[in-house]
Design an enzyme around this catalytic site. Structure first.
Site: not given
Length: 1021
Positions: A374, A485, A715, A719
């Site tokens: 990862d 934004k 994590d 996963d």
């Protein structure tokens, strides 16, 4: 999980007559789960939603309709998987693998004792003792292993914690709080900041709603949720919120589209619990070893059973011999030795931040050939940090090292002072209290990742941000929102030479540039012409291409005549300029690779391990991080790089010309398994970006199809299927979700990729050391079996008794065998290729040939030499012993004559025989000294390796002391039938011990001088 998947799919199947039907259904279900999330609810208009679910968009469902749906679909909860009862786990430890061999031995011992008890008047209790001891060994080791592994299991427990307890629904037009399990498809649900999402929702209205999807998609930033359909992919679109993710701020209202097992999270849970973990490599090795040992034992046993019948023994005697030979072949102490060696390594790894849940996983990590890692938090530091600034028309590099030892830039520039002022003021992040004595980079910050990075950067470069904010008091602020934004604030300006009010703004570069008419260069404001605009645009693209998150900064001094002291600024009906500002600069941020990662990745490459990065991030970011971490090494190009260099379209490049490869999740979705296999086979450096949990699992399976032993790090909840499927799953201890920790075999306590490399090194070392330990233990089998075989063939008095064999296997050999687990590596074990599980076995023919055929035979000669010396000293010359057994063992004959005509009673004969047993036992200890020393190395000379292993030196003393104690301790003659020896008898085996040492040193010398030669092929185990 689309509409096509009916609810009956998730109900338990009726028990079929044929097991294969069940298996086929399970495979079908698993294939279904591996498919991408398919739903179309995010594409539907509100009108179509109303028609599909029959929900009134303001009043919700009626209570009666909700009850009907609940009865049809069942509760909104995850189905717990069938768990293995604890007693079954315990039985597996007691009866699995090696233990079974010992149980068979114990049963045979009890059988032999039973036969003796039925046929003899005063049977000897040896076989009874042996049976009891073998049973005790299995039970104690079984309990030990069970205790070690009882700390793991139960994947679904953590998913249970994720189910929210209460949910706010609207039914019959009224808001009501109900148990989350009662939420049904079509319910109208409200969520607010701090809530967990109770089911998969299609958002129909939202106000500043953000959700944390990190446990599902791996994206670290909170994601905006709104009614807008923004992406074909349901995982990427803004109008779907997923079951058990967290709403971090704002409010939203949505219609429930999936509940329980049918939610995206439910599918992952089902996927994780439905996966077969498969056998660990070391378990397969031990099984292979048991087959060898059992084969040898049964072959010898049956051969000598037939031989003893030919030699006219009674069939009862022949059965006793058969059992004796099989039991003598069983290395009783080995089960305990292997378990203790693995436990010691696990403890050593825990000190290096690798917590091993499953003991056998210790070795698996050593045989790993592919690591799928990862990105977030494993390869990168789990934080954003400022990487570059652009001001005064050039890019400056910031210092991203963990210890601030990197490059610096000119901090005296007037433009930098203006830029740092905006970054510090237009920023809501603050340091948490009482951290003054911590280094700035280690301090905890309240605020989002980008603002925290800016805060730490400005604090490091310019001193206290708090003091700056106190000087420039904030008057008003427009917080960041997804429409504008940008973030803007107006401050009092303490500098009397400038106007009283300073407006500062930061945000997405494209929004910022539109609002600027001038630019600050070297402290002077200049008009923003086309040339400068191009320079800005190029800088933005360059930083973005590095995979960094770029923010633009500008300011404006508000003229005093329009905005005097005490002016009332209004942020709702804006009464101040937000256009024609002065552009100051860019700051870009990145999640930097951890300091030790490039080195660790390099070590993996040197060790023949392929490191693949799998991430949910954008391909550009993923590629930049992969280059920074060394996963894509210097000079290696992707297809896109080659196309850009040659200035040709990507499709004209032959994919096999590119060593590196970045695969987008959406491309992976359309690939066949053959295409994926091609990518894994022909590219050495691979990055998968924008991947989903299902794809991570498909990647792992692809690697396993190539014959790789795969380690996976992860994590998030997303996963856990891949962690479960991998040969070894590695979860993160700090940021890891409970689910990932449950599914993994190993947990990295410091979340650092470099710790995995330490684990690989330890795993390789334990495999080498287990080989040495087994070689040492098996060698003494030959001097234990041969006395029994000669006893049958030559009809001589028994040279070595059963009890003394046990004293070797469970006494003197135990500590030395375990001490080999502490042996240091012979050479750099991280410089060789991963072992091939098909060819490089823990116990191979060469090890058996060395232990049994060579060293073991020399040991047996040493034992027999001592045996013949003692009997000769007592009057029985070797020639006289042949055929003497029948009279010797007959308790009614008290006048057996020796070579000199002396007569011996039964009692006297037995004392001499038991003294021989003791001497043979001591001889084995003496020759095992040499065996222990030669087992320290497989290729190097012992003189190169040295005697630094203190435990091994202790083992040598311990086995000698134990042998002396058993021989000389008063009362042993009664307890174990072991008698004191003359000191000279200890030295009979010394020449053989020396011979073993010299023989092996010469063998290793030839191996080193002639690598790949005949000696290496035949004897290097």
């Amino acid at each position: 999980m689309g509409k096509g998947v009916g609810r009956d799919k998730y109900e338990p199947a009726a028990v079929s007559e044929h097991g294969d039907k069940k298996k086929a259904k399970k495979e079908r279900d698993m294939d279904e789960l591996k498919k991408e999330v398919s739903m179309d609810d995010h594409k539907l208009s509100l009108d179509e939603l109303h028609r599909k679910y029959g929900t009134d968009l303001s009043r919700g469902l009626t209570t009666a309709r909700a009850a009907e749906i609940l009865a049809r679909d069942g509760p909104n909860a995850l189905t717990p998987p069938p768990t293995t009862p604890e007693w079954v786990k315990f039985c597996r430890q007691l009866f699995g693998g090696f233990s079974m061999l010992l149980w068979i031995g114990a049963i045979l011992c009890f059988l032999a004792y039973g036969i003796q008890a039925a046929t003899e008047e005063e049977p000897q209790n040896d076989n009874l003792y042996l049976g009891v001891v073998l049973s005790a060994v299995v039970i104690i080791t079984g309990c030990f292993s069970y205790y070690q592994e009882a700390k793991s299991s139960k994947i679904m427990e953590s998913f249970k914690n994720m189910v929210p307890q209460q949910a706010l629904v609207i039914r019959n037009g009224e808001k009501m709080s109900i148990n989350a399990e009662e939420v049904v498809i079509g319910d109208l649900v409200e969520v607010k900041g701090g809530d967990r999402i109770p089911a998969d929702l299609r958002i129909i209205s939202a106000n500043g709603c953000k959700v944390d999807n990190s446990s599902l998609t791996g994206e670290s930033e909170p994601q905006t949720r709104s009614p807008d359909f923004t992406n074909e992919n349901p995982l990427e679109t803004r109008n779907i919120a997923f079951f058990s993710t967290n709403c971090v701020k704002g409010t939203a209202r949505g219609i429930v589209v999936y509940t329980g097992d049918r939610t995206v999270m439910g599918r992952i849970a089902t996927l994780a619990s439905g996966l077969e973990g498969g056998q660990t490599p070391i378990a397969a090795e031990i099984e292979h070893f048991i087959h060898i040992i059992t084969g040898v034992a049964v072959f010898l046993g049956v051969s000598f059973f037939i031989l003893s019948l030919i030699l006219e023994y009674t069939w009862l005697e022949a059965v006793i011999f058969l059992i004796g030979i099989i039991v003598a072949n069983v290395p009783e102490g080995l089960l305990a030795t292997v378990t203790v060696c693995l436990t010691l390594t696990a403890k050593r790894m825990a000190r290096k931040n690798c917590l091993v849940k499953n003991l056998e996983a210790v070795e698996t990590l050593g045989s790993t050939s592919t690591i799928c890692s990862d990105k977030t938090g494993t390869l990168t530091q789990n934080r954003m940090t400022v990487a570059h600034m652009w001001f005064d028309n050039q890019i400056h590099e910031a210092d991203t090292t963990e210890n601030q030892s990197g490059v610096s830039f000119d901090k005296s520039s007037a433009t930098w002072l203006a830029l740092s002022r905006i970054a510090g003021l237009c920023n809501r992040a603050v340091f948490q209290a009482n951290q003054e004595n911590l280094p700035i980079l280690k301090r905890a910050v309240a605020g989002d990742a980008s603002e925290s990075a800016l805060l730490k950067c400005i604090e490091l470069c310019c001193g206290s941000v708090k003091e700056m904010r106190d000087r420039y008091a904030k008057i008003v602020e427009i917080p960041f929102n997804s429409t504008n934004k940008y973030q803007l604030s107006i401050h009092k300006n303490p500098n009397t030479s400038e106007p009283r009010h300073l407006l500062v703004m930061k945000g997405a570069p494209e929004r910022i540039l539109d609002r600027c008419s001038s630019i600050l260069l070297h402290g002077k404001e200049q008009p923003l012409d086309e040339e400068l605009k191009d320079a800005l645009q190029n800088a933005y693209l360059e930083l973005g291409g590095l995979g960094e998150r770029v923010l633009g900064f500008r300011h404006l001094f508000l003229p005093d005549e329009q905005f005097p002291e005490g002016f009332q600024f209004d942020t709702d009906d804006v009464n101040f300029p937000v256009e024609n500002l002065c552009f100051v600069g860019f700051i870009s941020m990145i999640g930097p690779p951890r300091a030790a990662v490039p080195d660790a990745v390099g070590k993996c490459r040197g060790a023949g391990i392929k490191v693949i990065m799998v991430t949910g991030d954008h391909p550009i970011t993923a590629k930049a991080i992969a280059k920074g971490a060394g996963i894509i090494s210097e000079g290696n190009e992707t297809v896109e790089d080659i196309a850009a260099r040659l200035n040709i379209p990507v499709r004209q490049v032959n994919p096999r010309d590119a060593k590196a490869c970045v695969v987008h999740g959406s491309d992976l979705k359309d690939m066949t398994s053959e295409q994926l296999d091609g990518i894994l086979k022909y590219h050495t450096e691979i990055v998968f970006a924008r991947t989903s949990p299902q794809q991570k699992l498909i990647i792992v399976e692809g690697c396993q199809r190539q014959g790789a032993i795969v380690a996976v790090t992860g994590d998030g909840v997303n996963d856990s299927p891949a962690l479960k499927k991998a040969d070894i799953g590695v979860a993160m201890g700090i940021v890891g979700s409970d689910a990932s920790k449950q599914a993994a075999d190993m947990i990295l306590l410091d979340d650092n990729f470099a710790s995995i490399v330490t684990g690989v090194e330890e795993g390789r070392l334990i495999f080498d050391n287990l080989k040495k330990s087994i070689a040492y233990t098996l060698t003494s089998n030959i001097p234990e079996i041969t006395p029994f075989l000669i006893f049958i063939i030559a009809n001589i008095p028994l040279p070595l008794g059963t009890v003394t064999i046990l004293c070797i296997d469970l006494g003197t050999d135990m500590v030395p065998a375990i001490s080999l687990a502490y042996e240091q590596a012979e050479s750099d074990i991280m410089k060789r290729q991963p072992r091939n599980p098909k060819t490089d076995k823990l116990v191979n023919e060469r090890l058996i040939s060395m232990a049994y055929g060579q060293i073991g035979m020399i040991q047996a000669l040493g034992g027999f030499f001592t045996y013949f010396v003692i009997l000769a000293e007592n009057g029985f010359l070797p020639t006289h012993l042949l055929g003497l057994r029948v009279d010797w063992d007959d308790r009614w004959i008290n006048d057996v004559e020796d070579s000199y005509g002396q007569q011996w009673t039964y009692e006297q004969r037995k004392i001499v025989e038991f003294t021989c047993h003791t001497a043979f036992f001591v001889s084995i200890v003496v020759v095992q000294w040499a065996d222990l020393v030669i087992c320290k190395t497989r290729r190097n000379s012992v003189f190169q390796q040295g005697m630094k292993n203190k435990i091994l030196i202790f083992g040598l003393f311990e086995e000698t002391a134990l042998a002396a104690f058993l021989s000389y301790c008063p009362g042993m003659g009664v307890a174990l039938r072991m008698y004191p020896l003359k000191p000279t008898w200890w030295f009979c085996a010394f020449p053989y011990s020396l011979l073993i040492f010299v023989y092996d040193e010469v063998r290793k010398l030839i191996i080193r001088r002639r690598p790949g030669g005949w000696v290496e092929k035949e004897t290097y185990y």
